[in-house]
Design a protein around this motif. Structure first.
Motif, PDB file in Angstrom:
ATOM      1  N   MET A 162      12.038  24.928  22.063  1.00 28.50           N
ATOM      2  CA  MET A 162      13.135  24.209  22.675  1.00 28.50           C
ATOM      3  C   MET A 162      13.362  24.776  24.071  1.00 28.50           C
ATOM      4  N   LYS A 163      13.565  23.894  25.028  1.00 31.34           N
ATOM      5  CA  LYS A 163      13.771  24.331  26.402  1.00 31.34           C
ATOM      6  C   LYS A 163      15.211  24.771  26.613  1.00 31.34           C
ATOM      7  N   VAL A 164      15.390  25.582  27.638  1.00 30.82           N
ATOM      8  CA  VAL A 164      16.722  26.106  27.935  1.00 30.82           C
ATOM      9  C   VAL A 164      17.675  24.977  28.320  1.00 30.82           C
ATOM     10  N   LYS A 165      17.174  23.939  28.999  1.00 32.55           N
ATOM     11  CA  LYS A 165      18.061  22.843  29.396  1.00 32.55           C
ATOM     12  C   LYS A 165      18.618  22.107  28.182  1.00 32.55           C
ATOM     13  N   HIS A 166      17.853  22.064  27.088  1.00 31.81           N
ATOM     14  CA  HIS A 166      18.363  21.439  25.865  1.00 31.81           C
ATOM     15  C   HIS A 166      19.457  22.300  25.232  1.00 31.81           C
ATOM     16  N   ILE A 167      19.257  23.599  25.266  1.00 31.36           N
ATOM     17  CA  ILE A 167      20.265  24.510  24.727  1.00 31.36           C
ATOM     18  C   ILE A 167      21.552  24.400  25.535  1.00 31.36           C
ATOM     19  N   LEU A 168      21.425  24.320  26.866  1.00 32.79           N
ATOM     20  CA  LEU A 168      22.609  24.162  27.707  1.00 32.79           C
ATOM     21  C   LEU A 168      23.300  22.829  27.457  1.00 32.79           C
TER      22      LEU A 168
END
Length: 65
Positions: free
Chosen positions: A1-7
């Motif tokens: 999972m990419k960091v932008k999805h987590i954000l």
């Protein structure tokens, strides 16, 4: 999972929490559900963020210095 999805998950949780607080102040319905859902989303985003940091190779190199 990419960091932008987590954000994105964290920001969605933050929006739900703020809306839930506003609903609670105005004594509208569904305030506890919004507060609980927003807190849950923030918790999930926090766990995913910690997992992402822990499994990153550069982080492991940083800890071994």
């Amino acid at each position: 999972m990419k960091v932008k999805h987590i954000l994105a998950i964290f920001i969605a949780g933050l929006i739900c929490t703020v809306l839930g607080a506003m609903f609670k102040i105005l004594h509208w319905q569904f305030a506890p559900e919004l507060l609980s859902g927003g807190t849950f989303l923030q918790l999930i985003a926090g766990i995913l963020g910690i997992w992402k940091i822990y499994t990153t190779e550069e982080f492991k190199k940083f800890l071994n210095k």
